[in-house]
Design a protein around this motif. Structure first.
Motif, PDB file in Angstrom:
ATOM      1  N   GLN A  39       0.841  -1.186   0.000  1.00 34.83           N
ATOM      2  CA  GLN A  39       0.000   0.000   0.000  1.00 34.83           C
ATOM      3  C   GLN A  39       0.883   1.245   0.000  1.00 34.83           C
ATOM      4  O   GLN A  39       1.422   1.621   1.045  1.00 34.83           O
ATOM      5  CB  GLN A  39      -0.938   0.012   1.200  1.00 34.83           C
ATOM      6  CG  GLN A  39      -1.958   1.130   1.165  1.00 34.83           C
ATOM      7  CD  GLN A  39      -3.081   0.910   2.155  1.00 34.83           C
ATOM      8  OE1 GLN A  39      -2.962   0.120   3.087  1.00 34.83           O
ATOM      9  NE2 GLN A  39      -4.186   1.600   1.951  1.00 34.83           N
ATOM     10  N   PRO A  41       1.690   5.307  -0.075  1.00 34.47           N
ATOM     11  CA  PRO A  41       1.004   6.405   0.615  1.00 34.47           C
ATOM     12  C   PRO A  41      -0.130   6.977  -0.224  1.00 34.47           C
ATOM     13  O   PRO A  41       0.057   7.303  -1.395  1.00 34.47           O
ATOM     14  CB  PRO A  41       2.115   7.437   0.822  1.00 34.47           C
ATOM     15  CG  PRO A  41       3.377   6.638   0.828  1.00 34.47           C
ATOM     16  CD  PRO A  41       3.140   5.542  -0.172  1.00 34.47           C
ATOM     17  N   GLY A  42      -1.314   7.073   0.358  1.00 36.73           N
ATOM     18  CA  GLY A  42      -2.457   7.653  -0.318  1.00 36.73           C
ATOM     19  C   GLY A  42      -3.094   6.792  -1.383  1.00 36.73           C
ATOM     20  O   GLY A  42      -3.988   7.265  -2.095  1.00 36.73           O
ATOM     21  N   THR A  91       7.935   1.875  -3.354  1.00 37.15           N
ATOM     22  CA  THR A  91       7.833   2.373  -1.990  1.00 37.15           C
ATOM     23  C   THR A  91       6.418   2.184  -1.465  1.00 37.15           C
ATOM     24  O   THR A  91       5.450   2.641  -2.073  1.00 37.15           O
ATOM     25  CB  THR A  91       8.216   3.854  -1.917  1.00 37.15           C
ATOM     26  OG1 THR A  91       9.598   4.009  -2.263  1.00 37.15           O
ATOM     27  CG2 THR A  91       7.999   4.407  -0.514  1.00 37.15           C
ATOM     28  N   ALA A  92       6.290   1.493  -0.338  1.00 39.30           N
ATOM     29  CA  ALA A  92       4.977   1.184   0.225  1.00 39.30           C
ATOM     30  C   ALA A  92       5.152   0.426   1.530  1.00 39.30           C
ATOM     31  O   ALA A  92       6.254  -0.004   1.877  1.00 39.30           O
ATOM     32  CB  ALA A  92       4.161   0.336  -0.750  1.00 39.30           C
ATOM     33  N   GLN A 118       7.670  -1.417   6.302  1.00 38.40           N
ATOM     34  CA  GLN A 118       7.894  -0.314   5.376  1.00 38.40           C
ATOM     35  C   GLN A 118       9.071  -0.585   4.457  1.00 38.40           C
ATOM     36  O   GLN A 118      10.149  -0.987   4.905  1.00 38.40           O
ATOM     37  CB  GLN A 118       8.143   0.983   6.154  1.00 38.40           C
ATOM     38  CG  GLN A 118       8.444   2.191   5.273  1.00 38.40           C
ATOM     39  CD  GLN A 118       7.237   2.658   4.497  1.00 38.40           C
ATOM     40  OE1 GLN A 118       6.151   2.794   5.059  1.00 38.40           O
ATOM     41  NE2 GLN A 118       7.414   2.894   3.192  1.00 38.40           N
ATOM     42  N   THR A 120      11.165   1.563   1.527  1.00 39.09           N
ATOM     43  CA  THR A 120      11.363   2.870   0.920  1.00 39.09           C
ATOM     44  C   THR A 120      12.496   2.790  -0.093  1.00 39.09           C
ATOM     45  O   THR A 120      13.602   2.375   0.244  1.00 39.09           O
ATOM     46  CB  THR A 120      11.698   3.932   1.980  1.00 39.09           C
ATOM     47  OG1 THR A 120      10.641   3.996   2.942  1.00 39.09           O
ATOM     48  CG2 THR A 120      11.870   5.296   1.337  1.00 39.09           C
TER      49      THR A 120
END
Length: 123
Positions: A39, A41-42, A91-92, A118, A120
């Motif tokens: 997932q 961001p956003g 990234t998620a 996480q 990144t």
């Protein structure tokens, strides 16, 4: 119930690699498929990879084919996600999940979820 714990996340530069692990415990006898989702961001949670627990069937979306590999160690009740040639769009938060059905590739088909780890990727 099944408990899932992810590990192995971190920060890496584009083109690098990471290996995620997911340790399963509890009533794992009912698990047929282990999957990975992410997932950003956003954004919505999306399917990344899946593997049948008893066999070696694997499933990937086009976005990760050729770069990511899912595997499992039945003796350790652990699944892995090897991620190579990482890109910033990878990234998620990555989640491990367990399903009681074969060939599960959508979130609603999964019964148990880990807490996420996480990842990144910087450029």
């Amino acid at each position: 119930q099944v408990q899932l714990v992810e590990s192995g996340g971190g920060s890496v530069q584009a083109g690098g690699s990471l290996r995620l692990s997911c340790a399963a415990s509890g009533r794992t006898f009912s698990t047929t498929t282990m999957g990975w989702f992410r997932q950003p961001p956003g954004k919505e949670r999306e399917f990344v990879a899946a593997i049948s627990w008893g066999l070696t069937r694997t499933y990937y979306p086009d976005s990760v084919k050729g770069r990511f590999t899912v595997s499992r160690d039945n003796a350790k009740n652990t699944v892995y996600l090897q991620m190579n040639n990482l890109k910033p769009e990878d990234t998620a938060i990555y989640y491990c999940a367990a399903a009681a059905k074969l060939k599960a590739t959508i979130t609603s088909e999964y019964d148990y979820w880990g807490q996420g780890t996480q990842v990144t990727v910087s450029s």
